[in-house]
Design a protein around this motif. Structure first.
Motif, mmCIF file in Angstrom:
data_model
loop_
_atom_site.group_PDB
_atom_site.id
_atom_site.type_symbol
_atom_site.label_atom_id
_atom_site.label_comp_id
_atom_site.label_asym_id
_atom_site.label_seq_id
_atom_site.Cartn_x
_atom_site.Cartn_y
_atom_site.Cartn_z
ATOM 1 N N GLU A 77 6.989 4.671 -14.037
ATOM 2 C CA GLU A 77 6.256 5.129 -12.846
ATOM 3 C C GLU A 77 5.174 4.132 -12.460
ATOM 4 N N THR A 78 4.491 3.575 -13.450
ATOM 5 C CA THR A 78 3.446 2.590 -13.174
ATOM 6 C C THR A 78 4.044 1.346 -12.537
ATOM 7 N N ALA A 79 5.147 0.875 -13.102
ATOM 8 C CA ALA A 79 5.779 -0.317 -12.547
ATOM 9 C C ALA A 79 6.179 -0.071 -11.095
ATOM 10 N N GLU A 80 6.730 1.097 -10.823
ATOM 11 C CA GLU A 80 7.136 1.433 -9.454
ATOM 12 C C GLU A 80 5.915 1.525 -8.549
ATOM 13 N N HIS A 81 4.864 2.140 -9.030
ATOM 14 C CA HIS A 81 3.647 2.315 -8.248
ATOM 15 C C HIS A 81 3.011 0.966 -7.911
ATOM 16 N N LEU A 82 3.004 0.053 -8.872
ATOM 17 C CA LEU A 82 2.390 -1.256 -8.636
ATOM 18 C C LEU A 82 3.233 -2.121 -7.695
ATOM 19 N N ARG A 83 4.526 -1.844 -7.614
ATOM 20 C CA ARG A 83 5.402 -2.600 -6.709
ATOM 21 C C ARG A 83 5.184 -2.219 -5.246
ATOM 22 N N GLU A 84 4.639 -1.039 -5.030
ATOM 23 C CA GLU A 84 4.391 -0.590 -3.662
ATOM 24 C C GLU A 84 3.279 -1.444 -3.067
ATOM 25 N N ASN A 85 3.637 -2.291 -2.151
ATOM 26 C CA ASN A 85 2.658 -3.185 -1.532
ATOM 27 C C ASN A 85 2.321 -2.682 -0.142
ATOM 28 N N SER A 86 1.251 -1.930 -0.068
ATOM 29 C CA SER A 86 0.816 -1.505 1.258
ATOM 30 C C SER A 86 -0.362 -2.391 1.657
ATOM 31 N N ILE A 87 -0.343 -2.819 2.875
ATOM 32 C CA ILE A 87 -1.409 -3.680 3.367
ATOM 33 C C ILE A 87 -2.553 -2.793 3.829
ATOM 34 N N VAL A 88 -3.708 -3.000 3.214
ATOM 35 C CA VAL A 88 -4.884 -2.196 3.544
ATOM 36 C C VAL A 88 -5.932 -3.149 4.093
ATOM 37 N N PRO A 89 -6.216 -3.040 5.385
ATOM 38 C CA PRO A 89 -7.152 -3.974 5.994
ATOM 39 C C PRO A 89 -8.612 -3.752 5.555
ATOM 40 N N ASP A 90 -8.985 -2.541 5.264
ATOM 41 C CA ASP A 90 -10.377 -2.249 4.920
ATOM 42 C C ASP A 90 -10.686 -2.743 3.509
ATOM 43 N N PRO A 91 -11.666 -3.640 3.344
ATOM 44 C CA PRO A 91 -11.996 -4.179 2.014
ATOM 45 C C PRO A 91 -12.409 -3.093 1.007
ATOM 46 N N ALA A 92 -13.105 -2.072 1.459
ATOM 47 C CA ALA A 92 -13.529 -0.995 0.552
ATOM 48 C C ALA A 92 -12.312 -0.228 0.034
ATOM 49 N N ASP A 93 -11.374 0.057 0.923
ATOM 50 C CA ASP A 93 -10.152 0.751 0.512
ATOM 51 C C ASP A 93 -9.335 -0.129 -0.439
ATOM 52 N N ARG A 94 -9.262 -1.414 -0.118
ATOM 53 C CA ARG A 94 -8.517 -2.347 -0.955
ATOM 54 C C ARG A 94 -9.144 -2.418 -2.364
ATOM 55 N N ALA A 95 -10.472 -2.443 -2.428
ATOM 56 C CA ALA A 95 -11.174 -2.484 -3.712
ATOM 57 C C ALA A 95 -10.907 -1.210 -4.517
ATOM 58 N N THR A 96 -10.876 -0.079 -3.843
ATOM 59 C CA THR A 96 -10.588 1.192 -4.509
ATOM 60 C C THR A 96 -9.178 1.183 -5.088
ATOM 61 N N ILE A 97 -8.219 0.695 -4.313
ATOM 62 C CA ILE A 97 -6.828 0.627 -4.768
ATOM 63 C C ILE A 97 -6.713 -0.320 -5.960
ATOM 64 N N GLU A 98 -7.391 -1.459 -5.895
ATOM 65 C CA GLU A 98 -7.345 -2.421 -7.005
ATOM 66 C C GLU A 98 -7.967 -1.831 -8.271
ATOM 67 N N GLU A 99 -9.048 -1.064 -8.116
ATOM 68 C CA GLU A 99 -9.676 -0.424 -9.274
ATOM 69 C C GLU A 99 -8.746 0.633 -9.870
ATOM 70 N N GLU A 100 -8.057 1.384 -9.013
ATOM 71 C CA GLU A 100 -7.083 2.382 -9.494
ATOM 72 C C GLU A 100 -5.953 1.699 -10.257
#
Length: 149
Positions: A56-79
């Motif tokens: 599940e983790t491998a599948e989740h990390l493969r999902e590449n959604s483009i997030v323009p907002d830097p704060a949202d992107r930082a949250t996703i990277e922390e998750e």
């Protein structure tokens, strides 16, 4: 273990006891066929769950959604970082589960690797991958505390 309806699980022709039945067995029955079957079933279930989580983790990390907002992107990277740390711990646990299954096959499961004494059903229920009796584990932790490694 067991189903919600109280049906017994049978693996390789052996009826898997419940935890209560396991705890009520006399000490002279320690690591009998039923107890070994119980722990083999428990460890196989854990192994399957850990493998599923990794997939599940491998599948989740493969999902590449483009997030323009830097704060949202930082949250996703922390998750993602948190998820990877969790999977790393689970990878180490998977290795211990596989080692426990190997010990079961070799007839070494349930016996302290330091003293050769029984680890005990209650301890194995709490920590199915335990390789040391409670006393041996406490001695090891004391040595580590006093002398480091």
């Amino acid at each position: 273990m067991g189903s919600q309806t109280g049906e017994k699980i049978v693996v390789d022709g052996i009826t898997i006891p419940t935890q209560a039945e396991l705890l009520n067995m006399p000490e002279s029955d320690y690591m009998n066929e039923a107890q070994q079957a119980f722990f083999k079933h428990l460890l196989k279930e854990r192994e399957a769950q850990l493998r599923s989580n990794a997939g599940e983790t491998a599948e989740h990390l493969r999902e590449n959604s483009i997030v323009p907002d830097p704060a949202d992107r930082a949250t996703i990277e922390e998750e993602h970082a948190l998820e990877l740390r969790t999977r790393d711990r689970e990878r180490k646990l998977l290795k211990k589960v596989q080692e426990a299954l190997r010990r079961l096959e070799n007839g070494e499961y349930g016996w302290c690797e330091e003293t050769g004494d029984p680890i005990g059903i209650p301890r194995l229920l709490a920590r199915p991958t335990a390789t040391l009796s409670l006393e041996a584990q406490q001695r090891r932790e004391l040595r580590q505390k006093l002398y480091g490694n």
